[in-house]
Design a protein around this motif. Structure first.
Motif, PDB file in Angstrom:
ATOM      1  N   TRP A   1      -2.068   8.777   6.155  1.00 49.77           N
ATOM      2  CA  TRP A   1      -2.731   7.691   5.611  1.00 49.77           C
ATOM      3  C   TRP A   1      -4.013   8.257   5.054  1.00 49.77           C
ATOM      4  O   TRP A   1      -4.668   8.849   5.675  1.00 49.77           O
TER       5      TRP A   1
ATOM      6  N   ILE B   1       0.825  -1.143  -0.040  1.00 50.25           N
ATOM      7  CA  ILE B   1       0.167   0.030  -0.038  1.00 50.25           C
ATOM      8  C   ILE B   1       0.975   1.194  -0.024  1.00 50.25           C
ATOM      9  O   ILE B   1       0.711   2.265  -0.753  1.00 50.25           O
TER      10      ILE B   1
ATOM     11  N   GLU C   1      -6.671   4.380   1.845  1.00 55.96           N
ATOM     12  CA  GLU C   1      -5.399   3.247   1.980  1.00 55.96           C
ATOM     13  C   GLU C   1      -5.967   2.799   3.463  1.00 55.96           C
ATOM     14  O   GLU C   1      -5.487   1.253   3.631  1.00 55.96           O
TER      15      GLU C   1
ATOM     16  N   ARG D   1       1.626   4.567  -3.016  1.00 58.24           N
ATOM     17  CA  ARG D   1       1.395   5.883  -2.598  1.00 58.24           C
ATOM     18  C   ARG D   1       2.632   6.733  -3.347  1.00 58.24           C
ATOM     19  O   ARG D   1       2.345   7.870  -3.883  1.00 58.24           O
TER      20      ARG D   1
END
Length: 252
Positions: A214, A154, A218, A158
């Protein structure tokens, strides 16, 4: 850089989702003789009281400074024995030599230390202490779990994100240097406390939602990863603890 007031907009979620500090932390502060019955504590960036409540339970008289109005209101209700001051560490009035211990729990990266450290030096009694600690969500020394592999994926998706100012969260040596700059404080004790917690999918989603870097999408992806992996995961965390003694004569 994320806005520290980010947390005030999710005060109830923050209080529900963030895990408590490990018992070993409170034992260590007690063994060092810096926290106990009658200790006058100044806590900066107190949030919803995750550190405030255990310090009050230890018999300390806590003045908790919190800039967010929603968090400050929650803190007053959650820990009515504490004195809650709504304001910033850089600007709230502080009496000279009024405290035995200053505490910054998972908030030091939000503070202007060039302003705050000399203020704390004045607010502490001679021989007083400053204790700084934070959660590191993901112990890099623990075996890599399937869930942590999903978290890393994850984060990779980004792309590049500008780092926060100051030392990285795992750079304990860097934080020691930053907190002793100017000679206001000297290191007394450095420790790294390792612990683990079992979390379900909704708990992971809520926890990751409170992380300032975050996004909601996410955090949802992290929750889905837990469901994909059976519904519960064991997370290995790290809590670096720095205890510093107030210096008698600063170098500036």
């Amino acid at each position: 850089m994320p806005d520290p007031m980010h947390f005030d907009g999710m005060a109830d979620l923050y209080d529900r989702a963030r895990p408590p500090y490990p018992d070993a932390l409170w034992s260590r502060l007690g063994a060092l003789g810096v926290l106990g019955s009658g200790t006058r504590v100044l806590e900066l960036g107190a949030g919803s009281g995750l550190a405030t409540a255990p310090m009050v339970a230890a018999g300390a008289a806590v003045t908790a400074v919190e800039p967010g109005p929603a968090l400050a209101d929650l803190l007053r209700r959650r820990v009515p024995e504490a004195t809650v001051v709504e304001g910033t560490a850089e600007s709230v009035p502080l009496d000279d030599a009024a405290f035995d211990l200053a505490v910054v729990a998972t908030a030091v990266h939000w503070l202007d230390l060039d302003v705050v450290l000399p203020r704390l030096h004045r607010a502490l009694v001679p021989g007083g202490h400053l204790a700084v600690w934070r959660h590191v969500f993901g112990d890099p020394t623990a075996p890599l779990t399937p869930f942590r592999e999903r978290v890393a994926q994850i984060v990779r998706e980004r792309g590049d994100v500008p780092p926060r100012p100051g030392p990285a969260e795992l750079d304990t040596t860097g934080w020691v240097g930053r907190l002793t700059a100017g000679g206001w404080f000297a290191v007394r004790h450095v420790d790294e406390l390792r612990w683990s917690v079992d979390l379900g999918a909704d708990q992971v989603r809520d926890l990751f939602t409170t992380f300032s870097e975050w996004s909601d999408a996410e955090a949802e992806a992290a929750g889905r990863a837990v469901r994909d992996l059976g519904g519960r995961v064991t997370e290995h965390y790290l809590t670096p603890l720095l205890v510093l003694r107030r210096a008698g004569t600063p170098t500036r």
